[in-house]
Design a protein around this motif. Structure first.
Motif, PDB file in Angstrom:
ATOM      1  N   ARG A 254       2.531  -0.652 -28.925  1.00  0.00           N
ATOM      2  CA  ARG A 254       0.973  -1.353 -29.981  1.00  0.00           C
ATOM      3  C   ARG A 254       0.570  -2.149 -29.026  1.00  0.00           C
ATOM      4  N   LEU A 255      -1.211  -2.151 -28.097  1.00  0.00           N
ATOM      5  CA  LEU A 255      -1.524  -3.171 -27.824  1.00  0.00           C
ATOM      6  C   LEU A 255      -1.302  -4.491 -28.154  1.00  0.00           C
ATOM      7  N   VAL A 256      -1.174  -5.367 -28.133  1.00  0.00           N
ATOM      8  CA  VAL A 256      -1.545  -6.783 -28.613  1.00  0.00           C
ATOM      9  C   VAL A 256      -2.787  -7.493 -27.813  1.00  0.00           C
ATOM     10  N   LEU A 257      -3.489  -8.644 -27.955  1.00  0.00           N
ATOM     11  CA  LEU A 257      -4.235  -9.275 -27.395  1.00  0.00           C
ATOM     12  C   LEU A 257      -5.200  -8.805 -26.542  1.00  0.00           C
ATOM     13  N   GLU A 258      -5.728  -7.605 -26.552  1.00  0.00           N
ATOM     14  CA  GLU A 258      -6.403  -7.453 -25.918  1.00  0.00           C
ATOM     15  C   GLU A 258      -7.785  -8.011 -25.588  1.00  0.00           C
ATOM     16  N   ASP A 259      -8.070  -8.977 -26.843  1.00  0.00           N
ATOM     17  CA  ASP A 259      -9.676  -9.720 -26.585  1.00  0.00           C
ATOM     18  C   ASP A 259      -9.529 -10.519 -25.647  1.00  0.00           C
ATOM     19  N   PHE A 260      -8.276 -10.913 -25.015  1.00  0.00           N
ATOM     20  CA  PHE A 260      -7.782 -11.448 -24.015  1.00  0.00           C
ATOM     21  C   PHE A 260      -7.489 -10.571 -23.160  1.00  0.00           C
ATOM     22  N   GLU A 261      -7.172  -9.879 -22.295  1.00  0.00           N
ATOM     23  CA  GLU A 261      -6.990  -9.242 -21.414  1.00  0.00           C
ATOM     24  C   GLU A 261      -7.649  -9.966 -20.056  1.00  0.00           C
ATOM     25  N   ALA A 262      -7.094 -10.262 -19.229  1.00  0.00           N
ATOM     26  CA  ALA A 262      -7.647 -10.430 -17.948  1.00  0.00           C
ATOM     27  C   ALA A 262      -8.597  -9.285 -17.192  1.00  0.00           C
ATOM     28  N   ALA A 263     -10.078  -9.465 -16.716  1.00  0.00           N
ATOM     29  CA  ALA A 263     -10.043  -8.456 -16.128  1.00  0.00           C
ATOM     30  C   ALA A 263      -9.681  -7.359 -14.997  1.00  0.00           C
ATOM     31  N   PRO A 264      -9.863  -5.989 -14.904  1.00  0.00           N
ATOM     32  CA  PRO A 264      -9.200  -5.267 -14.982  1.00  0.00           C
ATOM     33  C   PRO A 264      -8.357  -4.787 -13.649  1.00  0.00           C
ATOM     34  N   ARG A 265      -7.695  -4.208 -13.172  1.00  0.00           N
ATOM     35  CA  ARG A 265      -7.175  -4.278 -11.416  1.00  0.00           C
ATOM     36  C   ARG A 265      -8.222  -2.882 -10.880  1.00  0.00           C
ATOM     37  N   PRO A 266      -9.244  -3.274  -9.706  1.00  0.00           N
ATOM     38  CA  PRO A 266      -9.293  -1.695  -9.448  1.00  0.00           C
ATOM     39  C   PRO A 266      -8.119  -1.533  -8.151  1.00  0.00           C
ATOM     40  N   VAL A 267      -8.165   0.408  -7.701  1.00  0.00           N
ATOM     41  CA  VAL A 267      -7.498   1.171  -7.950  1.00  0.00           C
ATOM     42  C   VAL A 267      -8.739   1.717  -7.018  1.00  0.00           C
ATOM     43  N   HIS A 268      -7.399   1.344  -5.560  1.00  0.00           N
ATOM     44  CA  HIS A 268      -8.915   2.298  -3.980  1.00  0.00           C
ATOM     45  C   HIS A 268      -7.895   3.414  -2.504  1.00  0.00           C
ATOM     46  N   LEU A 269      -7.869   3.888  -2.777  1.00  0.00           N
ATOM     47  CA  LEU A 269      -7.176   4.658  -1.316  1.00  0.00           C
ATOM     48  C   LEU A 269      -7.884   4.504  -0.489  1.00  0.00           C
ATOM     49  N   VAL A 270      -6.691   3.869   1.091  1.00  0.00           N
ATOM     50  CA  VAL A 270      -7.449   2.847   1.758  1.00  0.00           C
ATOM     51  C   VAL A 270      -6.861   3.433   3.040  1.00  0.00           C
ATOM     52  N   TYR A 271      -7.436   3.554   4.158  1.00  0.00           N
ATOM     53  CA  TYR A 271      -6.969   4.091   5.447  1.00  0.00           C
ATOM     54  C   TYR A 271      -8.000   3.554   6.639  1.00  0.00           C
ATOM     55  N   ALA A 272      -6.971   3.131   7.207  1.00  0.00           N
ATOM     56  CA  ALA A 272      -7.635   2.273   9.072  1.00  0.00           C
ATOM     57  C   ALA A 272      -8.834   2.966   9.405  1.00  0.00           C
ATOM     58  N   PRO A 273     -10.101   2.431  10.256  1.00  0.00           N
ATOM     59  CA  PRO A 273     -10.808   3.279  11.058  1.00  0.00           C
ATOM     60  C   PRO A 273     -10.118   3.738  11.971  1.00  0.00           C
ATOM     61  N   GLN A 274     -11.211   5.321  12.473  1.00  0.00           N
ATOM     62  CA  GLN A 274     -11.267   5.594  13.459  1.00  0.00           C
ATOM     63  C   GLN A 274     -12.494   6.013  14.239  1.00  0.00           C
ATOM     64  N   GLY A 275     -12.030   5.923  15.547  1.00  0.00           N
ATOM     65  CA  GLY A 275     -12.850   6.451  16.509  1.00  0.00           C
ATOM     66  C   GLY A 275     -13.329   8.269  15.418  1.00  0.00           C
ATOM     67  N   ARG A 276     -12.319   9.075  15.387  1.00  0.00           N
ATOM     68  CA  ARG A 276     -12.857  10.239  15.307  1.00  0.00           C
ATOM     69  C   ARG A 276     -11.555  10.605  13.876  1.00  0.00           C
ATOM     70  N   LEU A 277     -12.345  10.553  12.721  1.00  0.00           N
ATOM     71  CA  LEU A 277     -11.515  10.856  11.272  1.00  0.00           C
ATOM     72  C   LEU A 277     -10.830  12.006  11.902  1.00  0.00           C
ATOM     73  N   PRO A 278      -9.180  12.437  11.895  1.00  0.00           N
ATOM     74  CA  PRO A 278      -8.689  13.481  12.013  1.00  0.00           C
ATOM     75  C   PRO A 278      -9.357  14.431  10.394  1.00  0.00           C
ATOM     76  N   LEU A 279      -9.230  16.085  10.711  1.00  0.00           N
ATOM     77  CA  LEU A 279      -9.744  16.456   9.577  1.00  0.00           C
ATOM     78  C   LEU A 279      -9.017  16.243   8.355  1.00  0.00           C
ATOM     79  N   LYS A 280      -7.600  16.672   8.673  1.00  0.00           N
ATOM     80  CA  LYS A 280      -6.297  16.357   7.976  1.00  0.00           C
ATOM     81  C   LYS A 280      -6.394  15.596   6.895  1.00  0.00           C
ATOM     82  N   LEU A 281      -6.905  14.601   7.974  1.00  0.00           N
ATOM     83  CA  LEU A 281      -7.123  12.913   6.538  1.00  0.00           C
ATOM     84  C   LEU A 281      -8.874  13.143   5.701  1.00  0.00           C
TER      85      LEU A 281
END
Length: 305
Positions: A254-281
């Motif tokens: 069971r959840l407790v202290l819900e009124d005091f939760e820290a800010a939610p944490r974002p979830v990202h998909l991250v990849y490196a920039p490329q001059g020409r992105l391969p179609l598989k990516l």
């Protein structure tokens, strides 16, 4: 001498800062790497590296050669991708990484669906809770939870997760639920810190950051062990919402202290920039983003009324 191979080894040595580190990263004997660099210097009739107690330094000739070698290898890689058809249809190998539990619960089902849709692409899914590095670990795309540092990486947000505190109903029936973070001090807490030192969990009240201090009687080093102990009634556990979603919905925690939760944490998909992105990516990003957003939306724990 394979000059392309020698170029790649020289660049690896420079980026690693030493021949020994580069040999470990490449999985090659140090003697082999040293000989390749020496053969390259002999072929060019020029010293490229200065070996010192501080590591490797480039000579003027070495600096110019490495810059040119990087451009040549990038062009070669681009040509090979084009010849292999990566820019005409999705095909080839992808290396994807994610935290262990999130990857098992959410990314793995997405990857298996992607493989069904794109039979010419193979995925190497690396599940690890350590931060991977795109260059050193040869990662194509990573799932990251939390604020992202400033970098040249491209990030697509797929959702957010909460940092929650919970406990087994039996524990709460015996010890009561903490009403404020200050009450953590009188509770049994399962933590990832040493039991010999005091711990602190971050919270938020009316938009202002605050903390709750405690001294745990049980410290573990994996979230799986912490949740096992929490379900057994050993005390309060702090985890990410996706890690306890099934337990909370089934009533095991069971959840407790819900009124005091820290800010939610974002979830990202991250990849490196490329001059020409391969179609598989590109195909993987286009496939995974909406499905991960849907999974995170459906898995979100309801807020307390």
């Amino acid at each position: 001498m394979d000059r392309f191979d020698a170029m790649a080894m020289l660049i690896a040595a420079v980026e690693a800062g030493s021949l020994s580190k580069a040999s470990r990263r490449l999985g090659l004997p140090l003697a082999t790497l040293s000989r390749k660099v020496a053969d390259l210097e002999k072929h060019l009739r020029a010293a490229l590296l200065i070996r010192s107690a501080k590591g490797l330094e480039l000579t003027d000739a070495g600096r110019a050669y490495v810059e040119a070698a990087k451009a040549i290898l990038e062009q070669l890689d681009e040509a090979e991708r084009a010849a292999a058809g990566e820019y005409t249809e999705p095909r080839g190998d992808l290396i994807v990484t994610a935290p262990v539990m999130f990857g098992r619960l959410h990314l793995l089902p997405t990857v298996t669906g992607f493989l069904e849709a794109y039979p010419d692409v193979a995925v190497d899914l690396k599940l690890t809770d350590r931060i991977t590095h795109f260059l050193d670990d040869q990662i194509d795309v990573a799932l990251r939870i939390g604020a992202l540092p400033d970098s040249g990486l491209i990030a697509t947000r797929v959702g957010e997760v909460r940092h929650v505190v919970c406990a087994a109903p039996d524990y709460l029936a015996t010890h009561g639920a903490p009403a404020t973070p200050d009450e953590l001090a009188r509770h049994r807490v399962i933590s990832f810190e040493s039991v010999s030192t005091g711990g602190v969990w971050p919270f938020r009240q009316d938009g202002v950051a605050r903390t709750g201090a405690f001294r745990s009687r049980l410290s573990v080093n994996t979230i799986d062990a912490a949740l096992d102990a929490g379900r057994a009634g050993a005390g309060l556990v702090r985890a990410l919402s996706y890690q306890v979603n099934d337990d909370v919905r089934a009533g095991r925690l069971r959840l407790v202290l819900e009124d005091f939760e820290a800010a939610p944490r974002p979830v990202h998909l991250v990849y490196a920039p490329q001059g020409r992105l391969p179609l598989k990516l590109r195909a993987f990003i286009d496939f995974a983003v909406p499905r991960l957003r849907d999974r995170l939306t459906r898995a979100a724990l309801p807020l307390a009324p």
